[in-house]
Write a protein that holds these residues in place. Structure first.
Motif, mmCIF file in Angstrom:
data_model
loop_
_atom_site.group_PDB
_atom_site.id
_atom_site.type_symbol
_atom_site.label_atom_id
_atom_site.label_comp_id
_atom_site.label_asym_id
_atom_site.label_seq_id
_atom_site.Cartn_x
_atom_site.Cartn_y
_atom_site.Cartn_z
ATOM 1 N N LEU A 108 67.961 54.384 28.505
ATOM 2 C CA LEU A 108 67.103 54.140 29.664
ATOM 3 C C LEU A 108 65.645 54.046 29.231
ATOM 4 C CD1 LEU A 108 66.367 54.039 32.694
ATOM 5 C CD2 LEU A 108 66.451 56.536 32.681
ATOM 6 N N THR A 109 65.209 54.981 28.422
ATOM 7 C CA THR A 109 63.834 54.970 27.930
ATOM 8 C C THR A 109 63.559 53.720 27.106
ATOM 9 O OG1 THR A 109 63.855 57.386 27.857
ATOM 10 C CG2 THR A 109 62.116 56.276 26.609
ATOM 11 N N LEU A 110 64.495 53.366 26.239
ATOM 12 C CA LEU A 110 64.333 52.182 25.395
ATOM 13 C C LEU A 110 64.247 50.902 26.231
ATOM 14 C CD1 LEU A 110 64.241 51.168 22.447
ATOM 15 C CD2 LEU A 110 66.721 50.939 22.568
ATOM 16 N N LEU A 111 65.135 50.769 27.228
ATOM 17 C CA LEU A 111 65.107 49.589 28.092
ATOM 18 C C LEU A 111 63.835 49.540 28.935
ATOM 19 C CD1 LEU A 111 68.840 49.419 29.234
ATOM 20 C CD2 LEU A 111 67.645 47.813 27.736
ATOM 21 N N ALA A 112 63.401 50.682 29.434
ATOM 22 C CA ALA A 112 62.167 50.719 30.238
ATOM 23 C C ALA A 112 60.963 50.314 29.394
ATOM 24 C CB ALA A 112 61.967 52.106 30.833
ATOM 25 N N LEU A 113 60.867 50.847 28.187
ATOM 26 C CA LEU A 113 59.748 50.476 27.306
ATOM 27 C C LEU A 113 59.822 49.008 26.899
ATOM 28 C CD1 LEU A 113 59.487 53.636 25.023
ATOM 29 C CD2 LEU A 113 57.913 52.923 26.833
ATOM 30 N N GLY A 114 61.024 48.518 26.641
ATOM 31 C CA GLY A 114 61.189 47.099 26.331
ATOM 32 C C GLY A 114 60.772 46.218 27.499
ATOM 33 N N GLY A 115 61.163 46.620 28.715
ATOM 34 C CA GLY A 115 60.759 45.876 29.911
ATOM 35 C C GLY A 115 59.254 45.860 30.095
ATOM 36 N N VAL A 116 58.618 47.001 29.851
ATOM 37 C CA VAL A 116 57.154 47.076 29.960
ATOM 38 C C VAL A 116 56.505 46.145 28.948
ATOM 39 C CG1 VAL A 116 55.167 48.601 29.546
ATOM 40 C CG2 VAL A 116 57.060 49.383 30.972
ATOM 41 N N GLY A 117 56.982 46.185 27.701
ATOM 42 C CA GLY A 117 56.393 45.339 26.657
ATOM 43 C C GLY A 117 56.600 43.859 26.919
ATOM 44 N N LEU A 118 57.826 43.485 27.251
ATOM 45 C CA LEU A 118 58.100 42.071 27.534
ATOM 46 C C LEU A 118 57.330 41.587 28.754
ATOM 47 C CD1 LEU A 118 61.944 41.836 26.872
ATOM 48 C CD2 LEU A 118 60.115 40.778 25.544
ATOM 49 N N GLY A 119 57.285 42.423 29.783
ATOM 50 C CA GLY A 119 56.564 42.044 30.990
ATOM 51 C C GLY A 119 55.070 41.910 30.763
ATOM 52 N N ALA A 120 54.497 42.838 29.988
ATOM 53 C CA ALA A 120 53.051 42.818 29.755
ATOM 54 C C ALA A 120 52.618 41.536 29.057
ATOM 55 C CB ALA A 120 52.632 44.039 28.935
ATOM 56 N N PHE A 121 53.401 41.086 28.109
ATOM 57 C CA PHE A 121 52.993 39.900 27.361
ATOM 58 C C PHE A 121 53.665 38.619 27.842
ATOM 59 C CE2 PHE A 121 52.039 43.499 24.647
ATOM 60 C CZ PHE A 121 50.697 43.258 24.426
ATOM 61 N N GLY A 122 54.813 38.733 28.499
ATOM 62 C CA GLY A 122 55.491 37.542 28.998
ATOM 63 C C GLY A 122 55.137 37.200 30.432
ATOM 64 N N GLY A 123 54.616 38.179 31.163
ATOM 65 C CA GLY A 123 54.279 37.960 32.561
ATOM 66 C C GLY A 123 53.197 36.924 32.781
ATOM 67 N N ARG A 124 52.358 36.741 31.768
ATOM 68 C CA ARG A 124 51.261 35.764 31.886
ATOM 69 C C ARG A 124 51.777 34.363 32.166
ATOM 70 N NH1 ARG A 124 48.439 36.481 26.317
ATOM 71 N NH2 ARG A 124 50.604 36.297 25.782
ATOM 72 N N TYR A 125 53.006 34.089 31.765
ATOM 73 C CA TYR A 125 53.545 32.745 31.942
ATOM 74 C C TYR A 125 53.904 32.434 33.393
ATOM 75 C CZ TYR A 125 53.546 32.831 26.917
ATOM 76 O OH TYR A 125 53.141 32.936 25.611
ATOM 77 N N LEU A 126 53.886 33.465 34.250
ATOM 78 C CA LEU A 126 54.092 33.211 35.674
ATOM 79 C C LEU A 126 52.808 32.739 36.353
ATOM 80 C CD1 LEU A 126 56.329 36.244 36.707
ATOM 81 C CD2 LEU A 126 57.002 33.858 36.548
ATOM 82 N N GLY A 127 51.707 32.802 35.626
ATOM 83 C CA GLY A 127 50.425 32.319 36.154
ATOM 84 C C GLY A 127 49.976 33.085 37.377
ATOM 85 N N SER A 128 49.519 32.360 38.375
ATOM 86 C CA SER A 128 48.982 32.994 39.576
ATOM 87 C C SER A 128 50.078 33.628 40.431
ATOM 88 C CB SER A 128 48.207 31.973 40.403
ATOM 89 O OG SER A 128 49.062 30.921 40.803
ATOM 90 N N TRP A 129 51.333 33.362 40.128
ATOM 91 C CA TRP A 129 52.436 33.963 40.872
ATOM 92 C C TRP A 129 52.736 35.383 40.404
ATOM 93 C CZ3 TRP A 129 54.107 31.877 45.181
ATOM 94 C CH2 TRP A 129 53.888 30.514 45.389
ATOM 95 N N LEU A 130 52.189 35.788 39.266
ATOM 96 C CA LEU A 130 52.525 37.085 38.687
ATOM 97 C C LEU A 130 52.216 38.240 39.629
ATOM 98 C CD1 LEU A 130 53.438 38.890 36.374
ATOM 99 C CD2 LEU A 130 51.131 38.758 35.451
ATOM 100 N N THR A 131 51.037 38.256 40.217
ATOM 101 C CA THR A 131 50.683 39.385 41.085
ATOM 102 C C THR A 131 51.559 39.420 42.333
ATOM 103 O OG1 THR A 131 48.912 38.055 42.073
ATOM 104 C CG2 THR A 131 48.295 39.543 40.283
ATOM 105 N N ILE A 132 51.920 38.267 42.845
ATOM 106 C CA ILE A 132 52.775 38.226 44.031
ATOM 107 C C ILE A 132 54.180 38.729 43.697
ATOM 108 C CG2 ILE A 132 53.897 36.682 45.688
ATOM 109 C CD1 ILE A 132 51.346 34.981 45.632
ATOM 110 N N VAL A 133 54.763 38.205 42.626
ATOM 111 C CA VAL A 133 56.113 38.609 42.233
ATOM 112 C C VAL A 133 56.144 40.088 41.865
ATOM 113 C CG1 VAL A 133 57.936 38.254 40.513
ATOM 114 C CG2 VAL A 133 56.762 36.292 41.498
ATOM 115 N N SER A 134 55.159 40.523 41.088
ATOM 116 C CA SER A 134 55.110 41.908 40.643
ATOM 117 C C SER A 134 54.993 42.873 41.813
ATOM 118 C CB SER A 134 53.933 42.104 39.681
ATOM 119 O OG SER A 134 53.831 43.441 39.286
ATOM 120 N N SER A 135 54.057 42.614 42.716
ATOM 121 C CA SER A 135 53.871 43.543 43.838
ATOM 122 C C SER A 135 55.039 43.498 44.819
ATOM 123 C CB SER A 135 52.554 43.262 44.557
ATOM 124 O OG SER A 135 52.528 41.949 45.072
ATOM 125 N N ALA A 136 55.630 42.325 45.041
ATOM 126 C CA ALA A 136 56.753 42.223 45.975
ATOM 127 C C ALA A 136 57.977 42.982 45.451
ATOM 128 C CB ALA A 136 57.108 40.762 46.227
#
Length: 195
Positions: A108-136
């Motif tokens: 669980l810890t490993l998957l959560a940290l992996g999700g945080v890392g992938l999201g932090a650097f891969g989330g930029r590719y969602l562009g202006s939709w990132l804040t909407i998708v993330s908060s929703a």
């Protein structure tokens, strides 16, 4: 005092702020997300210590450290894109681990940290939709977890319990928040709202 109920109220309040205000007030959303994540991490850590502090002291420490993390995320505007991606990655990882039933393990810890890392650097590719998708999605996840805790369900490590009711409520809240935020964003772009 029932600390599961208190955790549920905190999760519901933080999730509701994220669902309602989303991208429009994203710094505030980051503060609430940081508070909930900090509160959850500290509570889980202190609860796992044998002979640790009493539940009241654990809650007080978790509130203080959660507020500190919320303040940090609110302060650093420059990392908002990375924080939004990290939150989205964490929620996707937690949702996945909830679905397959990983509750208390190093995986669980490993998957959560992996999700945080992938999201932090891969989330930029969602562009202006990132804040909407993330908060929703994060808001819906936190709110459903909070509702489950308020109504007496178990949510180990702050993970959303998975059953047909929680999945339906999660999908509805995430969809409504996403559609409402998208509509507000389009109206602002067309000049219907003046900031």
């Amino acid at each position: 005092m029932d600390y599961g109920f208190l955790w549920g109220v905190i999760a519901l309040a933080c999730g509701t702020v994220m669902i309602v205000y989303g991208a429009a007030m994203f710094r505030v959303v980051l503060a609430f997300a940081g508070f909930y994540i900090g509160f959850g991490l500290v509570s889980a850590f202190l609860g796992s210590i044998a002979g640790g502090p009493s539940p009241a002291v654990q809650t007080l420490i978790a509130v203080v450290l959660g507020a500190a993390l919320g303040g940090i995320l609110y302060s650093f505007v420059r990392i908002a894109v990375y924080a939004a991606g990290a939150i989205l990655g964490l929620v996707v990882a937690l949702f996945f681990t909830s679905l397959i039933g990983i509750g208390h393990s190093w995986l669980l810890t490993l998957l959560a940290l992996g999700g945080v890392g992938l999201g932090a650097f891969g989330g930029r590719y969602l562009g202006s939709w990132l804040t909407i998708v993330s908060s929703a999605f994060a808001g819906a996840y936190f709110a459903v977890t909070g509702l489950a805790l308020i109504f007496g369900a178990q949510a180990p490590n702050g993970m959303m319990p998975i059953n047909s009711r929680t999945l339906v409520v999660f999908i509805l809240l995430a969809s409504i928040s996403f559609l409402a935020q998208s509509r507000t964003r389009n109206l602002r772009r067309s000049g219907a709202f003046v900031r």
